[in-house]
Design a protein around this motif. Structure first.
Motif, PDB file in Angstrom:
ATOM      1  N   PRO B 301       0.823  -1.211   0.000  1.00 47.47           N
ATOM      2  CA  PRO B 301       0.000   0.000   0.000  1.00 47.47           C
ATOM      3  C   PRO B 301       0.851   1.252   0.000  1.00 47.47           C
ATOM      4  O   PRO B 301       1.917   1.305   0.623  1.00 47.47           O
ATOM      5  CB  PRO B 301      -0.796  -0.119   1.297  1.00 47.47           C
ATOM      6  N   GLY B 302       0.387   2.300  -0.717  1.00 47.55           N
ATOM      7  CA  GLY B 302       1.062   3.586  -0.687  1.00 47.55           C
ATOM      8  C   GLY B 302       0.453   4.484   0.381  1.00 47.55           C
ATOM      9  O   GLY B 302      -0.491   4.084   1.087  1.00 47.55           O
ATOM     10  N   ILE B 303       1.002   5.709   0.475  1.00 49.16           N
ATOM     11  CA  ILE B 303       0.526   6.628   1.504  1.00 49.16           C
ATOM     12  C   ILE B 303      -0.966   6.906   1.344  1.00 49.16           C
ATOM     13  O   ILE B 303      -1.732   6.850   2.308  1.00 49.16           O
ATOM     14  CB  ILE B 303       1.331   7.950   1.436  1.00 49.16           C
ATOM     15  N   ASN B 304      -1.402   7.151   0.108  1.00 47.75           N
ATOM     16  CA  ASN B 304      -2.817   7.445  -0.113  1.00 47.75           C
ATOM     17  C   ASN B 304      -3.710   6.253   0.212  1.00 47.75           C
ATOM     18  O   ASN B 304      -4.803   6.406   0.754  1.00 47.75           O
ATOM     19  CB  ASN B 304      -3.051   7.892  -1.559  1.00 47.75           C
ATOM     20  N   ASP B 305      -3.238   5.046  -0.146  1.00 48.04           N
ATOM     21  CA  ASP B 305      -4.023   3.848   0.187  1.00 48.04           C
ATOM     22  C   ASP B 305      -4.240   3.771   1.689  1.00 48.04           C
ATOM     23  O   ASP B 305      -5.326   3.471   2.164  1.00 48.04           O
ATOM     24  CB  ASP B 305      -3.296   2.583  -0.283  1.00 48.04           C
ATOM     25  N   LEU B 306      -3.158   4.041   2.414  1.00 51.59           N
ATOM     26  CA  LEU B 306      -3.245   3.927   3.870  1.00 51.59           C
ATOM     27  C   LEU B 306      -4.147   5.015   4.459  1.00 51.59           C
ATOM     28  O   LEU B 306      -4.837   4.790   5.437  1.00 51.59           O
ATOM     29  CB  LEU B 306      -1.850   4.002   4.488  1.00 51.59           C
ATOM     30  N   LEU B 307      -4.130   6.182   3.820  1.00 50.93           N
ATOM     31  CA  LEU B 307      -4.961   7.273   4.344  1.00 50.93           C
ATOM     32  C   LEU B 307      -6.430   7.068   4.015  1.00 50.93           C
ATOM     33  O   LEU B 307      -7.313   7.348   4.824  1.00 50.93           O
ATOM     34  CB  LEU B 307      -4.494   8.617   3.775  1.00 50.93           C
ATOM     35  N   TYR B 308      -6.684   6.586   2.793  1.00 45.58           N
ATOM     36  CA  TYR B 308      -8.081   6.555   2.354  1.00 45.58           C
ATOM     37  C   TYR B 308      -8.669   5.152   2.304  1.00 45.58           C
ATOM     38  O   TYR B 308      -9.801   4.964   1.867  1.00 45.58           O
ATOM     39  CB  TYR B 308      -8.207   7.275   1.004  1.00 45.58           C
ATOM     40  N   GLY B 309      -7.923   4.172   2.750  1.00 46.15           N
ATOM     41  CA  GLY B 309      -8.447   2.816   2.819  1.00 46.15           C
ATOM     42  C   GLY B 309      -8.204   2.051   1.534  1.00 46.15           C
ATOM     43  O   GLY B 309      -8.105   2.649   0.465  1.00 46.15           O
ATOM     44  N   TYR B 310      -8.062   0.744   1.611  1.00 42.35           N
ATOM     45  CA  TYR B 310      -7.843  -0.066   0.417  1.00 42.35           C
ATOM     46  C   TYR B 310      -8.238  -1.507   0.707  1.00 42.35           C
ATOM     47  O   TYR B 310      -8.407  -1.916   1.857  1.00 42.35           O
ATOM     48  CB  TYR B 310      -6.378   0.010  -0.026  1.00 42.35           C
ATOM     49  N   THR B 311      -8.374  -2.227  -0.378  1.00 42.16           N
ATOM     50  CA  THR B 311      -8.690  -3.651  -0.255  1.00 42.16           C
ATOM     51  C   THR B 311      -7.613  -4.435  -0.989  1.00 42.16           C
ATOM     52  O   THR B 311      -7.292  -4.137  -2.143  1.00 42.16           O
ATOM     53  CB  THR B 311     -10.062  -3.952  -0.878  1.00 42.16           C
ATOM     54  N   THR B 312      -7.015  -5.388  -0.328  1.00 44.25           N
ATOM     55  CA  THR B 312      -5.967  -6.186  -0.968  1.00 44.25           C
ATOM     56  C   THR B 312      -6.606  -7.202  -1.898  1.00 44.25           C
ATOM     57  O   THR B 312      -7.795  -7.504  -1.756  1.00 44.25           O
ATOM     58  CB  THR B 312      -5.113  -6.917   0.088  1.00 44.25           C
ATOM     59  N   PRO B 313      -5.812  -7.738  -2.859  1.00 44.92           N
ATOM     60  CA  PRO B 313      -6.390  -8.677  -3.829  1.00 44.92           C
ATOM     61  C   PRO B 313      -7.088  -9.859  -3.155  1.00 44.92           C
ATOM     62  O   PRO B 313      -8.056 -10.383  -3.696  1.00 44.92           O
ATOM     63  CB  PRO B 313      -5.166  -9.152  -4.632  1.00 44.92           C
ATOM     64  N   ASP B 314      -6.647 -10.261  -1.980  1.00 53.01           N
ATOM     65  CA  ASP B 314      -7.319 -11.394  -1.330  1.00 53.01           C
ATOM     66  C   ASP B 314      -8.621 -10.972  -0.637  1.00 53.01           C
ATOM     67  O   ASP B 314      -9.249 -11.752   0.076  1.00 53.01           O
ATOM     68  CB  ASP B 314      -6.381 -12.090  -0.345  1.00 53.01           C
ATOM     69  N   GLY B 315      -9.034  -9.720  -0.842  1.00 56.21           N
ATOM     70  CA  GLY B 315     -10.342  -9.291  -0.346  1.00 56.21           C
ATOM     71  C   GLY B 315     -10.335  -8.671   1.029  1.00 56.21           C
ATOM     72  O   GLY B 315     -11.383  -8.289   1.548  1.00 56.21           O
ATOM     73  N   GLU B 316      -9.159  -8.557   1.630  1.00 55.64           N
ATOM     74  CA  GLU B 316      -9.117  -7.992   2.980  1.00 55.64           C
ATOM     75  C   GLU B 316      -9.231  -6.467   2.912  1.00 55.64           C
ATOM     76  O   GLU B 316      -8.484  -5.813   2.195  1.00 55.64           O
ATOM     77  CB  GLU B 316      -7.804  -8.388   3.665  1.00 55.64           C
ATOM     78  N   HIS B 317     -10.187  -5.941   3.695  1.00 53.74           N
ATOM     79  CA  HIS B 317     -10.400  -4.493   3.678  1.00 53.74           C
ATOM     80  C   HIS B 317      -9.584  -3.818   4.770  1.00 53.74           C
ATOM     81  O   HIS B 317      -9.572  -4.258   5.915  1.00 53.74           O
ATOM     82  CB  HIS B 317     -11.886  -4.182   3.878  1.00 53.74           C
ATOM     83  N   PRO B 319      -9.241  -0.290   6.720  1.00 50.93           N
ATOM     84  CA  PRO B 319     -10.027   0.934   6.883  1.00 50.93           C
ATOM     85  C   PRO B 319      -9.200   2.184   6.603  1.00 50.93           C
ATOM     86  O   PRO B 319      -7.977   2.182   6.731  1.00 50.93           O
ATOM     87  CB  PRO B 319     -10.481   0.882   8.342  1.00 50.93           C
ATOM     88  N   SER B 320      -9.901   3.257   6.264  1.00 49.29           N
ATOM     89  CA  SER B 320      -9.228   4.526   6.015  1.00 49.29           C
ATOM     90  C   SER B 320      -8.823   5.152   7.342  1.00 49.29           C
ATOM     91  O   SER B 320      -9.304   4.760   8.415  1.00 49.29           O
ATOM     92  CB  SER B 320     -10.168   5.476   5.289  1.00 49.29           C
ATOM     93  N   ALA B 321      -7.935   6.165   7.250  1.00 52.37           N
ATOM     94  CA  ALA B 321      -7.499   6.851   8.462  1.00 52.37           C
ATOM     95  C   ALA B 321      -8.684   7.484   9.173  1.00 52.37           C
ATOM     96  O   ALA B 321      -8.764   7.475  10.406  1.00 52.37           O
ATOM     97  CB  ALA B 321      -6.464   7.910   8.100  1.00 52.37           C
ATOM     98  N   GLU B 322      -9.605   7.997   8.363  1.00 55.33           N
ATOM     99  CA  GLU B 322     -10.769   8.643   8.971  1.00 55.33           C
ATOM    100  C   GLU B 322     -11.566   7.653   9.822  1.00 55.33           C
ATOM    101  O   GLU B 322     -11.988   7.973  10.938  1.00 55.33           O
ATOM    102  CB  GLU B 322     -11.652   9.214   7.864  1.00 55.33           C
ATOM    103  N   GLU B 323     -11.767   6.456   9.258  1.00 51.58           N
ATOM    104  CA  GLU B 323     -12.477   5.422  10.033  1.00 51.58           C
ATOM    105  C   GLU B 323     -11.726   5.100  11.319  1.00 51.58           C
ATOM    106  O   GLU B 323     -12.326   4.944  12.393  1.00 51.58           O
ATOM    107  CB  GLU B 323     -12.597   4.135   9.205  1.00 51.58           C
ATOM    108  N   LYS B 324     -10.409   4.991  11.192  1.00 54.21           N
ATOM    109  CA  LYS B 324      -9.609   4.643  12.378  1.00 54.21           C
ATOM    110  C   LYS B 324      -9.706   5.731  13.434  1.00 54.21           C
ATOM    111  O   LYS B 324      -9.823   5.454  14.630  1.00 54.21           O
ATOM    112  CB  LYS B 324      -8.142   4.430  11.993  1.00 54.21           C
TER     113      LYS B 324
END
Lengths: 382, 499
Positions: B301-317, B319-324
């Protein structure tokens, strides 16, 4: 058997023991404070520096371990006192920083500041170290202005910091209480007395010996004076008692009560005092006596141990707050969890082993006393 | 007023951090040489013990002398560091003291006393104890130093990847649940070997560099060549070890501190098959994925992925920084409610406790205001990482050259190589400092990853106090460093004593 209460008391005992050993080992500082006043030539100064120079690491390491053990067993003290009484601790540390480099650098070519500067560092540490440590420990009885408010962590207030000092002096407050000076100077002169007794044991030099005896005749009575004054004041002091529900209340003559209601501690205290006095007396009367430091060293350790014990045992607040009585620290509200104390207690079983190898190495190095001849031929000297 | 307070507290955090960084940075100038020289001189004294050749005794004694000069100032800076956890990070000390204090205490009891006791025998015991006891003391001095590194690195690793504890709202702190999880955490093991072996590198390249200087001056030739041999042997072990553990550190950072890794790479947008940035503008495709996951198509994951949330290819979500931050604030609110009701209203308290437990893994996020607070200073981390790896690689090449010419017996004639050998000394120091910058700046804003940001970890002091002590330490340490270097240079100029 290993109840939470037992573990708290066991760890307070270890802290007290480390503190007591530290005060004994301050003989290094005491001797260093006399470098210039005691000696009349360079050879004598060299003898003093090289004599304490083989012991300073023990004092230093005991101070560091005292801090580490206090952190592990009573973390609320660590956060409250170090973060609050900022300047007292910073000044103590600075004096020990100066000392740590002074030995190695004072006689080396290229040391920039010159030999006398580094020796002045040793003198500074020799006086400030014991004085400030003594004054810091005196606040265990006289109290400090601080507030502990654990709810602050919820971040809805101005600051999430749990322990806050109530004045802007940050530890320099200790300088405003005369009682603190009594213990501070008692420790300074005790360190000097023990330093002199240590040199009588460790240095073999006919010209230095009479000077040591002369210095002893000044410093030992001064120690007794300050110490007796402190003990008299201490016995009259009111202290904070802790009830079973954790409520803190004022109790008149708390420390006198503690001493009287804990006969074992009273005995340790009296034995310690008598041994110190015997050590001093022995050295004053028997000019060729070398063993006085052992009497006085063991005595110092016992007496200081007892002083720490009456600060914390018998439901007493060992770090009283003069601002908010209920914020005061006692064994129950400031200690680590039962799990941590128990784990650390297993680790503490190694302490006798550590003491054994220290004693063995110390004996191996000290079996022959330092004299001028040795310094001429020694490959490594300060 | 509120604004004033927040400016005030930002300055306090910055100065508190600056003071800690200053002390730690200075301390790490001296510790690696202690760790490295300890091995070098112990090996040399062992050679003396085995061969009974006076040459090795004198050689070991020369390096011991330099060891002593360096050791004194290492001790002096170290004591400040230990107490600074209390003086400047008071809240931290209480919040995690139950876990963090233990390694520091064990360090004192088990390691420092060993070091202090046997260093005295090492320096003063030559004519007082047997040869065997003396040799043992030299080794024990080094072992003591290494053990102390173990425990302090256990403490540091725990801040990077907290394990083995549980938050207790009644006592308002984290409490240790599993000592062995703390003491032998995989992050601690890797960090220990990476740091200690980088210390061995420092010691080895120091010995090599100083010896190269003698060879350039055409003096102490035998001493220098033999010292280089020992230095090379230690460096081979160290360089290989540092590379292996560096690789594992990357994998661990990807797993436990992905933001640190993203910052070290300047990776704004990540994904599978992420490229490795050599310097800005030059990228090697897929290599970051290989380094971070040991899989050519691994997801980084890049910085933006970590800030705004991402889902890995295996389906794991993820959460975004805001959610955290939202869940962190919920944890803090539940904590507040628990504290308010724990003595008066057990039912509400139990409910609050449940809510706290659900969100406790995001506890530290509750102190943050906005997602961007989670991003460390990227340029510093990015360039520090390049300095560390670049210089590490250069040193490995230098080592290869040294081995080659040592083996051919042409070392003393290759003046360019001798100069490079001297340059190895500043390079190895710079690499070590840069490594700690990556580790410590890279984990900002966390004092303890996900649990406590630095702004909630500080002591309640006025900025003026910390500014004052900062400059006291700065001036003092700088003067002492100058003194130390001058004494060291004089001692090197004078050379070993074979009389």
């Amino acid at each position: 058997m290993l109840t939470y209460t037992f573990l708290q008391h066991y760890w307070w005992f270890l802290i007290a023991l480390l503190g007591a050993l530290l005060v004994f080992l301050l003989f290094v500082q005491g001797a260093n404070s006399l470098i210039f006043s005691l000696s009349s030539d360079e050879k004598e100064r060299e003898l003093i520096v090289n004599s304490t120079g083989r012991k300073w690491e023990f004092t230093f390491t005991t101070l560091v371990t005292f801090g580490g053990a206090f952190f592990a067993s009573f973390p609320l003290f660590y956060s409250t006192s170090f973060g609050g009484a900022y300047w007292v601790w910073i000044l103590i540390l600075l004096s020990f920083v100066l000392q740590a480099v002074a030995y190695e650098y004072q006689s080396k070519p290229g040391n920039t500041l010159g030999r006398n500067t580094f020796r002045t560092f040793l003198v500074l540490n020799g006086i400030l170290g014991p004085l400030l440590l003594g004054m810091a420990v005196a606040t265990f009885f006289t109290g400090s202005p601080f507030v502990v408010e654990k709810d602050a962590l919820d971040a809805t207030g101005i600051s999430p910091v749990i322990s806050r000092w109530a004045t802007a002096w940050h530890g320099l407050d200790a300088l405003f209480n005369p009682v603190n000076y009594l213990l501070g100077f008692a420790v300074v002169f005790l360190a000097r007395t023990n330093g002199i007794l240590y040199m009588l044991n460790n240095i073999d030099d006919p010209s230095l010996r009479p000077k040591l005896h002369r210095a002893l005749r000044v410093n030992a009575p001064l120690f007794v004076l300050f110490f007796v004054a402190f003990v008299i004041v201490l016995m009259g002091l009111d202290g904070y008692a802790v009830a079973a529900n954790g409520e803190v209340s004022l109790e008149a003559h708390k420390y006198l009560h503690n001493l009287l209601s804990m006969p074992a501690t009273l005995n340790v205290f009296l034995t310690g005092v008598v041994l110190v006095l015997c050590g001093i007396g022995l050295a004053l009367t028997q000019k060729n006596e070398r063993r006085a430091i052992w009497l006085s060293g063991i005595g110092t350790t016992l007496a200081v141990l007892a002083i720490f014990l009456i600060a914390g045992y018998n439901h007493t607040c060992y770090y009283p707050s003069t601002t908010d009585m209920q914020s005061s620290l006692h064994l129950q509200n400031s200690c680590s969890s039962e799990f941590t104390l128990r784990t650390m207690s297993y680790v503490s079983l190694l302490i006798p082993f550590v003491l054994a190898y220290i004693a063995y190495a110390w004996h191996a190095i000290d079996s022959k006393k330092i004299d001028r001849n040795e310094l001429e031929n020694e490959e490594h000297k300060y | 007023m509120i604004e004033f307070l927040s400016v005030q507290s930002t300055a306090l955090i910055d100065w508190s951090r600056a003071q800690f960084a200053l002390t730690a940075g200075y301390h790490w100038l001296f510790v690696p040489l202690t760790l490295g020289l300890a091995v070098v001189m112990a090996v040399m004294e062992t050679l003396y013990y085995v061969k009974k050749d006076e040459f090795w005794k004198r050689t070991a004694q020369f390096w011991m002398k330099l060891f002593g000069i360096n050791f004194a100032i290492g001790v002096a800076t170290g004591i400040i560091l230990e107490f600074e956890f209390g003086t400047n990070w008071s809240n931290y000390s209480w919040f995690v003291g139950d876990i963090f204090g233990a390694p520091l205490a064990i360090e004192g009891i088990l390691a420092f006393f060993m070091e202090a006791t046997f260093i005295a025998v090492m320096f003063f015991g030559w004519n007082k104890v047997s040869r065997g006891f003396h040799l043992a003391s030299t080794w024990l001095t080094g072992i003591g130093a290494t053990l102390s590194a173990w425990w302090i690195l256990v403490a540091n690793s725990w801040m990077q990847h907290p394990v083995g504890m549980e938050f207790n709202p009644e006592t308002v702190r984290n409490e240790m649940m599993d000592f062995f999880a703390v003491a032998f955490s995989p992050v601690a093991v890797v960090k220990f070997f990476h740091s200690v072996l980088s210390g061995w590198m420092t010691g080895a390249f120091f010995v090599i560099g100083v010896s190269c200087w003698y060879l350039l001056k055409r003096r102490e030739t035998k001493f220098a060549l033999e010292s280089i041999k020992v230095g090379i042997a230690v460096a081979i072990v160290a360089v290989i070890g540092v590379m292996v553990t560096g690789d594992t550190s990357g994998i661990q950072a990807a797993k436990y501190q992905p933001m640190k890794l993203a910052a070290a790479e300047g990776l704004e947008n990540g994904g599978p098959g992420a490229p490795f940035s050599v310097v800005p503008g030059i990228e090697v495709p897929k290599v970051l994925s290989i380094l971070a996951t040991h899989d050519i198509e691994g997801h980084v994951p890049g910085i933006n992925d970590l800030l705004y949330g991402y889902t890995t290819p295996d389906g794991e979500h993820h959460p975004s920084a805001e959610e955290k931050i939202k869940r962190g604030k919920e944890a803090l609110a539940a904590f507040k409610q628990f504290r308010a009701t724990m003595k008066t209203d057990p039912a509400t308290a139990a409910e609050a406790r449940k809510k706290l437990d659900e969100n406790v893994e995001f506890f530290g996020y509750g102190y943050l205001d906005k997602p961007e607070d989670l991003v460390p200073p990227v340029p510093i981390v990015y360039w520090a990482f390049r300095i560390m790896v670049g210089l590490g690689g250069a040193l490995a090449l230098l080592l290869a050259l040294l081995i080659w010419h040592q083996w051919k017996g042409t070392l003393a004639d290759k003046r360019w190589l001798l100069w490079l050998g001297i340059l190895g000394i500043p390079a190895v120091y710079l690499a070590g400092q840069a490594g700690w910058v990556v580790a410590e700046v890279g984990r900002q804003p966390w004092a303890i990853q996900d649990l406590l940001p630095v702004d909630a970890a500080i002591s309640s002091l006025s900025v003026a106090n910390v500014v004052t002590t900062f400059f006291i330490f700065l001036v003092l340490f700088t003067i002492l460093l100058i003194v130390e270097i001058r004494i060291m240079l004089k001692a090197i100029k004078k050379g070993p004593d074979f009389a």
